[in-house]
Design an enzyme around this catalytic site. Sequence first.
Site, PDB file in Angstrom:
ATOM      1  N   ASP A  70       0.853  -1.205   0.000  1.00 13.02           N
ATOM      2  CA  ASP A  70       0.000   0.000   0.000  1.00 13.02           C
ATOM      3  C   ASP A  70       0.885   1.250   0.000  1.00 13.02           C
ATOM      4  OD1 ASP A  70      -0.829   0.559   3.529  1.00 13.02           O
ATOM      5  OD2 ASP A  70       0.933  -0.416   2.635  1.00 13.02           O
TER       6      ASP A  70
ATOM      7  N   ASP B 214       6.695   1.213   1.854  1.00 19.17           N
ATOM      8  CA  ASP B 214       6.407   0.216   0.820  1.00 19.17           C
ATOM      9  C   ASP B 214       7.240   0.488  -0.424  1.00 19.17           C
ATOM     10  OD1 ASP B 214       3.775   1.022   2.327  1.00 19.17           O
ATOM     11  OD2 ASP B 214       3.414  -1.039   1.654  1.00 19.17           O
TER      12      ASP B 214
ATOM     13  N   ASN C 112      -2.444   2.812   3.361  1.00 23.38           N
ATOM     14  CA  ASN C 112      -1.873   4.136   3.635  1.00 23.38           C
ATOM     15  C   ASN C 112      -2.640   5.235   2.910  1.00 23.38           C
ATOM     16  OD1 ASN C 112       0.333   3.506   5.344  1.00 23.38           O
ATOM     17  ND2 ASN C 112       1.452   2.702   3.578  1.00 23.38           N
TER      18      ASN C 112
ATOM     19  N   THR D   8       2.714  -6.063   2.799  1.00 23.65           N
ATOM     20  CA  THR D   8       3.202  -4.938   3.603  1.00 23.65           C
ATOM     21  C   THR D   8       2.109  -3.886   3.818  1.00 23.65           C
ATOM     22  OG1 THR D   8       4.042  -3.743   1.665  1.00 23.65           O
ATOM     23  CG2 THR D   8       5.563  -5.278   2.763  1.00 23.65           C
TER      24      THR D   8
ATOM     25  N   PHE E 110      -0.984  -0.537  12.385  1.00 25.07           N
ATOM     26  CA  PHE E 110      -1.852  -0.059  11.305  1.00 25.07           C
ATOM     27  C   PHE E 110      -2.341  -1.165  10.375  1.00 25.07           C
ATOM     28  CE2 PHE E 110      -3.551   3.125   8.482  1.00 25.07           C
ATOM     29  CZ  PHE E 110      -3.380   2.617   7.202  1.00 25.07           C
ATOM     30  N   ASN E 111      -1.474  -1.992   9.825  1.00 28.80           N
ATOM     31  CA  ASN E 111      -1.884  -2.969   8.815  1.00 28.80           C
ATOM     32  C   ASN E 111      -2.920  -3.945   9.371  1.00 28.80           C
ATOM     33  OD1 ASN E 111      -0.248  -1.910   6.805  1.00 28.80           O
ATOM     34  ND2 ASN E 111       1.471  -3.264   7.296  1.00 28.80           N
TER      35      ASN E 111
ATOM     36  N   HIS F 158       9.592   0.168   7.837  1.00 24.23           N
ATOM     37  CA  HIS F 158       8.927  -1.068   8.272  1.00 24.23           C
ATOM     38  C   HIS F 158       8.954  -2.161   7.191  1.00 24.23           C
ATOM     39  CE1 HIS F 158       7.041   1.236  11.583  1.00 24.23           C
ATOM     40  NE2 HIS F 158       6.687   2.134  10.686  1.00 24.23           N
ATOM     41  N   ASP F 159       8.425  -1.816   6.015  1.00 23.09           N
ATOM     42  CA  ASP F 159       8.166  -2.841   4.993  1.00 23.09           C
ATOM     43  C   ASP F 159       9.443  -3.416   4.408  1.00 23.09           C
ATOM     44  OD1 ASP F 159       5.351  -0.863   3.856  1.00 23.09           O
ATOM     45  OD2 ASP F 159       5.503  -2.351   5.455  1.00 23.09           O
TER      46      ASP F 159
HETATM   47  O1  RIB Z   1       2.429   0.194  10.744  1.00 25.33           O
HETATM   48  C1  RIB Z   1       3.315   0.332   9.668  1.00 25.33           C
HETATM   49  C2  RIB Z   1       2.737  -0.269   8.427  1.00 25.33           C
HETATM   50  O2  RIB Z   1       1.525   0.403   8.073  1.00 25.33           O
HETATM   51  C3  RIB Z   1       3.637  -0.107   7.203  1.00 25.33           C
HETATM   52  O3  RIB Z   1       3.412  -1.160   6.318  1.00 25.33           O
HETATM   53  C4  RIB Z   1       3.173   1.186   6.612  1.00 25.33           C
HETATM   54  O4  RIB Z   1       3.473   1.269   5.216  1.00 25.33           O
HETATM   55  C5  RIB Z   1       1.698   1.072   6.821  1.00 25.33           C
HETATM   56  O5  RIB Z   1       1.167   0.270   5.778  1.00 25.33           O
HETATM   57 CA    CA Z   2       2.770  -0.600   4.028  1.00 28.70          CA
END
Ligand code: RIB
Ligand code: CA
Length: 305
Positions: free
Chosen positions: A10, A15, A39, A124, A163-164, A234-235
């Site tokens: 996303d 990403d 996102n 991701t 979040f994801n 993160h990703d």
């Molecule tokens: O919490 C971080 C994640 O949520 C990452 O994948 C960021 O790109 C969002 O998608």
């Molecule tokens: Ca992401």
Amino acid sequence: MTTPILLDCDPGHDDAIALLLALASPELELLGVTTVAGNQTLDKTTANAIRVLDFIGRNDVAVAAGADRPLLRDVYVAAHVHGESGLDGPDLPPPQRAPSSEHAVEFLARTIRERAGAVTLVPTGPLTNVALLLALHPDARPERIVLMGGAVAEGNVTPAAEFNIWCDPEAAARVFASGIDITMIGLDVTHKALFMPEHEARLEGKVGELVRSLLSFYGNFHKQQYGWDGSPIHDAVAVAHVSHPDLVETKNRGVKIDTESELSRGRTLVDLWGRAQWEPNCHVGVDIDADAFLDLLVERLNTFA
Ligand code: RIB
Ligand code: CA
């Protein structure tokens, strides 16, 4: 021996960097990119995936758009982190092509079948596409899923949830209950590996400039929210874990997703010490060799130079 992967994402700043890393990793064979609302809205995350691929001249990489909303929950985008475009910072041209006419879930299923399941799926973003894949195409299961999401400890959308997973907890619950070999790269790991100004200074070439521009925007959120001088990519940690499994320490534990509570919606409950005696269903990331990961990311991004 390369590992075939599919990236379900996303974009989203991290990403985008994960996509660049995947394409700069000779250990990996990127079979295609699928996009999901997260996102930003699906149209924006899809456009952003194509914009990044346009930037590096990779219009050979398939991009298929997927779910524009979670299974049950309302759409919630992270414009406060990634901006209105979902990739604020650099002045990237509009996408030079449309996504595939094939839906992401159909693309994932067809590609996985063509490889007889010998594919590592790297989600991701929210897990909506993955849950739909499992529901609609039970015969097209990837042999492994390495996902960015969740947390043993605190979340980043609420104190409980990352979040994801928070975006689509029902999808996550189905994925974690699937019986597939799952690795969870969560905030406990990604928050330990911040991409700092000294890493940005080492970046070279036009991709280095692009990443610096991405981080100039993405870093604002982390400075204001956490007081950090760097950002978690993160990703990219999920992608790096596939190519370099020794970077992240994991523990095989039982993980369940809270889909019932509003207060703890999307929490990844990890039976870390085995007190609940939950059947282990996930390799949970618990630590990272941050310097090694960050050096690898700089080194691989510089291969575009
Ligand atoms: O919490 C971080 C994640 O949520 C990452 O994948 C960021 O790109 C969002 O998608
Ligand atoms: Ca992401």
